[in-house]
Design an enzyme around this catalytic site. Structure first.
Site, short mmCIF file in Angstrom:
data_model
loop_
_atom_site.label_atom_id
_atom_site.label_comp_id
_atom_site.label_asym_id
_atom_site.label_seq_id
_atom_site.Cartn_x
_atom_site.Cartn_y
_atom_site.Cartn_z
N ASP A 120 0.85 -1.21 0.00
CA ASP A 120 0.00 0.00 0.00
C ASP A 120 0.88 1.25 0.00
O ASP A 120 0.60 2.23 -0.69
CB ASP A 120 -0.90 -0.02 1.24
CG ASP A 120 -1.62 -1.34 1.38
OD1 ASP A 120 -2.53 -1.60 0.59
OD2 ASP A 120 -1.25 -2.14 2.27
N HIS A 149 -4.76 -3.44 6.19
CA HIS A 149 -4.54 -3.67 4.75
C HIS A 149 -5.89 -4.06 4.16
O HIS A 149 -6.19 -5.23 3.90
CB HIS A 149 -3.51 -4.79 4.55
CG HIS A 149 -3.33 -5.19 3.12
ND1 HIS A 149 -2.91 -4.32 2.14
CD2 HIS A 149 -3.53 -6.37 2.48
CE1 HIS A 149 -2.86 -4.94 0.98
NE2 HIS A 149 -3.25 -6.19 1.16
P1 NAD Z 1 -1.60 -18.56 -4.53
O1 NAD Z 1 -2.92 -19.24 -4.40
O2 NAD Z 1 -0.98 -18.43 -5.88
O3 NAD Z 1 -0.55 -19.32 -3.62
C1 NAD Z 1 -0.81 -19.60 -2.28
C2 NAD Z 1 -0.03 -20.86 -1.94
O4 NAD Z 1 -0.15 -21.05 -0.53
C3 NAD Z 1 -0.58 -22.14 -2.60
O5 NAD Z 1 0.47 -22.79 -3.31
C4 NAD Z 1 -1.08 -22.97 -1.44
O6 NAD Z 1 -0.90 -24.37 -1.62
C5 NAD Z 1 -0.19 -22.45 -0.31
N1 NAD Z 1 -0.70 -22.69 1.05
C6 NAD Z 1 -1.98 -22.68 1.49
N2 NAD Z 1 -2.03 -23.01 2.80
C7 NAD Z 1 -0.76 -23.22 3.20
C8 NAD Z 1 -0.16 -23.60 4.42
N3 NAD Z 1 -0.90 -23.84 5.51
N4 NAD Z 1 1.17 -23.72 4.49
C9 NAD Z 1 1.93 -23.50 3.40
N5 NAD Z 1 1.43 -23.15 2.20
C10 NAD Z 1 0.10 -23.01 2.09
O7 NAD Z 1 -1.74 -17.14 -3.81
P2 NAD Z 1 -0.77 -15.87 -3.94
O8 NAD Z 1 -1.21 -15.05 -5.09
O9 NAD Z 1 0.65 -16.28 -3.84
O10 NAD Z 1 -1.23 -15.06 -2.62
C11 NAD Z 1 -0.96 -15.57 -1.34
C12 NAD Z 1 -1.63 -14.71 -0.28
O11 NAD Z 1 -1.05 -13.40 -0.25
C13 NAD Z 1 -3.13 -14.49 -0.48
O12 NAD Z 1 -3.79 -14.60 0.78
C14 NAD Z 1 -3.21 -13.08 -1.00
O13 NAD Z 1 -4.46 -12.49 -0.75
C15 NAD Z 1 -2.11 -12.44 -0.20
N6 NAD Z 1 -1.59 -11.14 -0.67
C16 NAD Z 1 -1.30 -10.21 0.26
C17 NAD Z 1 -0.80 -8.98 -0.12
C18 NAD Z 1 -0.47 -7.91 0.90
O14 NAD Z 1 -0.19 -6.79 0.49
N7 NAD Z 1 -0.50 -8.16 2.19
C19 NAD Z 1 -0.60 -8.72 -1.48
C20 NAD Z 1 -0.92 -9.71 -2.41
C21 NAD Z 1 -1.43 -10.93 -1.99
C1 LMR Z 2 -3.39 -6.63 -2.70
O1 LMR Z 2 -3.51 -5.60 -2.03
O2 LMR Z 2 -3.09 -6.60 -3.90
C2 LMR Z 2 -3.59 -7.97 -2.05
O3 LMR Z 2 -3.95 -7.82 -0.71
C3 LMR Z 2 -4.52 -8.84 -2.80
C4 LMR Z 2 -5.95 -8.42 -2.63
O4 LMR Z 2 -6.76 -9.26 -2.27
O5 LMR Z 2 -6.25 -7.25 -2.87
#
Ligand code: NAD
Ligand code: LMR
Length: 328
Positions: free
Chosen positions: A160, A188
């Site tokens: 952000d 967030h």
């Molecule tokens: P994705 O689905 O491509 O990958 C997630 C992976 O996590 C999968 O491979 C899954 O098998 C694995 N997983 C699930 N449970 C697990 C566990 N208990 N232990 C280990 N691995 C596990 O998702 P992504 O695009 O990589 O996103 C991951 C997370 O990050 C999501 O929750 C998304 O919303 C979040 N995210 C947060 C931000 C932020 O700014 N905070 C930004 C983008 C995405």
């Molecule tokens: C983001 O801010 O891009 C991530 O938290 C993914 C989402 O769910 O918005």
């Protein structure tokens, strides 16, 4: 005592996922931990373990000079063994039309057991970054189970923060590198408060030159809803930009924030700025001697306080939800 040759043990969960596919290679290139070799511990669920092994093969094939070792596992005890830095990425992303809080119960369950596994296995001064959403409340759950000191568990609002800098640089016709002292407060989520009150351009205050209507009606909602906008346009949740921000967060934690500047970090509130103790809220933070410190003494007017109350109230209600579900 660490030297440049001592590997830093880095755990990444969700290693077969979208974010990890960018994150692992940035870490291996030295973008987070400089010239220290990295001992990777890649943790996945059993169903995705083989895919994580494929990612590990690619990491190995890249012949990065800094990669010391790669361990792939679906056993949390093995995954967190000796960890100095932990990126908790493994969690489900939201889809179109969902809020991050819709993931609360499903993803929240991951973080209690992982907190306990970190407590059993990680280095006592491990630094933990929760990326998986809803990141702040997942971090609160993890923190309640990991028994670490305040500030060792953080959640990511650096994306952000970076989004805000990008929007501001475009508006001001400058580059992000000339802008400092940006703050994202709170959750967030779409209630977050990207606050330009202290923003500086080349060290000089610049907030006065931004029209308040642009700040209120364009900038704040744009930054707060950027995650949803990416999902709408890209078709899936942000990945490379999330990885890049996670690298920035860990880099600054290990190496310090630039003199005079700060970054946005979500951590356990100590009551600063009226945000109730125990909530995992984003604050302006400096990294000093490897620890995050909340920047103190910023003056907040009624409008700022109101926005901070709104986002803190949402965090409190998320915490109530997971408490009622028995996750705390
Ligand atoms: P994705 O689905 O491509 O990958 C997630 C992976 O996590 C999968 O491979 C899954 O098998 C694995 N997983 C699930 N449970 C697990 C566990 N208990 N232990 C280990 N691995 C596990 O998702 P992504 O695009 O990589 O996103 C991951 C997370 O990050 C999501 O929750 C998304 O919303 C979040 N995210 C947060 C931000 C932020 O700014 N905070 C930004 C983008 C995405
Ligand atoms: C983001 O801010 O891009 C991530 O938290 C993914 C989402 O769910 O918005």
């Amino acid at each position: 005592m660490s030297t440049a040759a001592t590997p830093v043990t880095v755990t990444v969960t969700g290693a077969a996922g979208q974010i990890a596919y960018s994150l692992l290679f940035r870490i291996a290139a030295g973008d987070a931990f400089g010239d220290r070799p990295v001992a990777f511990r890649l943790l996945e669920i059993p169903d995705a373990r083989r895919a994580a092994e494929g990612v590990a093969m690619e990491l190995s094939d890249s012949a990065f000079p800094l990669v010391d070792s790669i361990t792939v596992t679906d056993d949390p005890d093995e995954g967190f063994a000796g960890a100095d830095a932990v990126f908790l990425v493994g969690a489900k992303p939201r889809g179109k039309g969902e809020e991050r809080s819709d993931l609360l119960i499903g993803n929240g369950k991951i973080f209690g057991p992982q907190g306990q596994a970190i407590a059993r296995n990680a280095s006592p001064d491990v630094r933990v970054l929760v990326v998986g959403n809803p990141a702040n409340t997942n971090a609160a759950i993890l923190d309640a189970h990991a028994g670490l000191a305040a500030g060792q568990v953080t959640a990511m609002t650096r994306l952000d923060h970076n989004r805000a800098l990008a929007q501001l640089a475009e508006k001001l016709g400058t580059s992000t590198t000339r802008l400092t002292n940006m703050t994202v407060w709170g959750n967030h989520s779409s209630t977050q408060f990207p606050d330009v009150a202290e923003l500086r351009l080349d060290g000089e205050p610049v907030a006065g030159s931004l029209e308040q209507t642009w700040v209120d009606e364009d900038f704040i909602p744009r930054v707060a809803q950027r995650g949803g906008e990416i999902i709408e346009v890209r078709g899936s949740s942000s990945a490379a930009s999330a990885a890049s921000s996670a690298v920035d967060h860990m880099h600054d934690w290990f190496n310090g924030t630039p003199q005079g500047d700060w970054v946005s970090v979500a951590l356990r509130s100590d009551g600063s700025y009226g945000i109730p103790e125990g909530l995992f809220a984003s604050f302006p933070c400096r990294s000093v001697d490897g620890r995050w410190e909340i920047v103190q003494g910023l003056e907040l007017d009624e409008r700022q306080q109101e926005r901070i109350r709104t986002t803190a109230d949402e965090l409190a209600s998320e915490l109530d939800t997971v408490r009622e579900a028995g996750m705390l």
